[in-house]
Design an enzyme around this catalytic site. Sequence first.
Site, PDB file in Angstrom:
ATOM      1  N   CYS A   1      -4.629  -2.971   2.694  1.00  0.00           N
ATOM      2  CA  CYS A   1      -5.391  -1.930   3.400  1.00  0.00           C
ATOM      3  C   CYS A   1      -5.386  -2.303   4.874  1.00  0.00           C
ATOM      4  O   CYS A   1      -5.937  -3.339   5.256  1.00  0.00           O
ATOM      5  CB  CYS A   1      -6.818  -1.843   2.864  1.00  0.00           C
ATOM      6  SG  CYS A   1      -7.865  -0.653   3.755  1.00  0.00           S
TER       7      CYS A   1
ATOM      8  N   THR B   1      -6.735  -0.725   7.687  1.00  0.00           N
ATOM      9  CA  THR B   1      -8.042  -0.695   8.339  1.00  0.00           C
ATOM     10  C   THR B   1      -8.946  -1.776   7.761  1.00  0.00           C
ATOM     11  O   THR B   1      -9.777  -2.360   8.463  1.00  0.00           O
ATOM     12  CB  THR B   1      -8.711   0.684   8.183  1.00  0.00           C
ATOM     13  OG1 THR B   1      -8.718   1.062   6.799  1.00  0.00           O
ATOM     14  CG2 THR B   1      -7.975   1.747   8.985  1.00  0.00           C
TER      15      THR B   1
ATOM     16  N   ASN C   1       0.886  -1.174   0.000  1.00  0.00           N
ATOM     17  CA  ASN C   1       0.000   0.000   0.000  1.00  0.00           C
ATOM     18  C   ASN C   1       0.922   1.221   0.000  1.00  0.00           C
ATOM     19  O   ASN C   1       1.607   1.483   0.995  1.00  0.00           O
ATOM     20  CB  ASN C   1      -0.853  -0.052   1.259  1.00  0.00           C
ATOM     21  CG  ASN C   1      -2.116   0.766   1.215  1.00  0.00           C
ATOM     22  OD1 ASN C   1      -2.819   0.838   2.211  1.00  0.00           O
ATOM     23  ND2 ASN C   1      -2.453   1.373   0.096  1.00  0.00           N
TER      24      ASN C   1
ATOM     25  N   CYS D   1      -5.804   5.739   7.582  1.00  0.00           N
ATOM     26  CA  CYS D   1      -5.230   4.645   6.793  1.00  0.00           C
ATOM     27  C   CYS D   1      -4.270   3.888   7.698  1.00  0.00           C
ATOM     28  O   CYS D   1      -3.259   4.448   8.140  1.00  0.00           O
ATOM     29  CB  CYS D   1      -4.503   5.181   5.565  1.00  0.00           C
ATOM     30  SG  CYS D   1      -3.661   3.914   4.603  1.00  0.00           S
TER      31      CYS D   1
ATOM     32  N   GLU E   1     -10.486   0.011  -2.613  1.00  0.00           N
ATOM     33  CA  GLU E   1     -10.603   1.171  -1.735  1.00  0.00           C
ATOM     34  C   GLU E   1     -11.329   2.317  -2.438  1.00  0.00           C
ATOM     35  O   GLU E   1     -11.055   2.605  -3.603  1.00  0.00           O
ATOM     36  CB  GLU E   1      -9.213   1.656  -1.288  1.00  0.00           C
ATOM     37  CG  GLU E   1      -8.495   0.687  -0.352  1.00  0.00           C
ATOM     38  CD  GLU E   1      -7.311   1.348   0.326  1.00  0.00           C
ATOM     39  OE1 GLU E   1      -7.497   2.437   0.920  1.00  0.00           O
ATOM     40  OE2 GLU E   1      -6.201   0.798   0.251  1.00  0.00           O
TER      41      GLU E   1
END
Length: 313
Positions: A251, A253, A27, A100, A242
């Site tokens: 990701c 979260t 990410n 994030c 996302e």
Amino acid sequence: MTAPQSPADRPSDRPSVPFTKGHGTGNDFVLLADPDGNAQLDVSRVARVADRHHGVGADGVIRAVRSQHLEEGRAVLAEHPGTEWFMDYRNGDGSIAEMCGNGVRVFVHFLVEKGLVDLPVGSSLQIGTRAGVKTVTRMEHGYSIDMGPWSYLDAEAAEESAADAVVRAEGLADPRPALSISMGNPHTVVAVRTFEELADLDLHRGPTVDPHPVHGTNVEFVAAHEPLIREGVGRIRMRVHERGVGETQSCGTGACAAAAAMRAWAGPEGSDSWLVEVPGGVLAVDFVMTEAGAEHVVLSGPAELVFDGELHA
């Protein structure tokens, strides 16, 4: 044959802004140090920077600004006076996001490596975000974040851990029930039957969620290992689309939301510790009780800085 550039057009003659490229399990982010809050991050500029063909390329842009120089940061300071730094996070399309999980780890690593904070291994630091204050602890090989409590977006779903939405996606033969979970930002978690079904999903086109949340949602597709729980640890594999970005390698979260959903669906056979496999690596998610009796989610994983460069205005 192209026309020669005039001196005014040459990048070296234009103002430049230092940046760093970093990622957490794939990410990726462009990070800017702006301690005094002078940089202007409008939607179009962020989108240009994040563009993978005409810009640096990233899932998001993170500005490191001292909390006192940002309205949201001052609100954080009013309740948490020691929160010096605020993570001003934007999605790749320029839209503002609350939080994030991977970004927080990379953000703190950026602060450490640039000498903006002193954080020895084992020490913790409070960071301001639009989803509240997050406590980040430096580990030997990464960082762990107290993400705070999680919750269901639908209060009725909380009673039975039932589906509260229906998701359609390219590669799914039929609509699937989903569970909506908040980690300070919204998530919709969908269980698929096998790893093969997970791999066959086409997430170039965004999934449709019904009912669609007013502010959009991240959509996580999750498949379970067999057995689901091994040596007390749950193991799942995840892909994510996302909001404001598209499919990403990871990701943070979303991993927390996926673990929360799978734990709820597993019932008594669930676990408080999970390993979440994403295309960019593996994240650890733990559910812990605080001294105050509240359940918090702790996210752990690596953070890397890849290179430095300059953005020309």
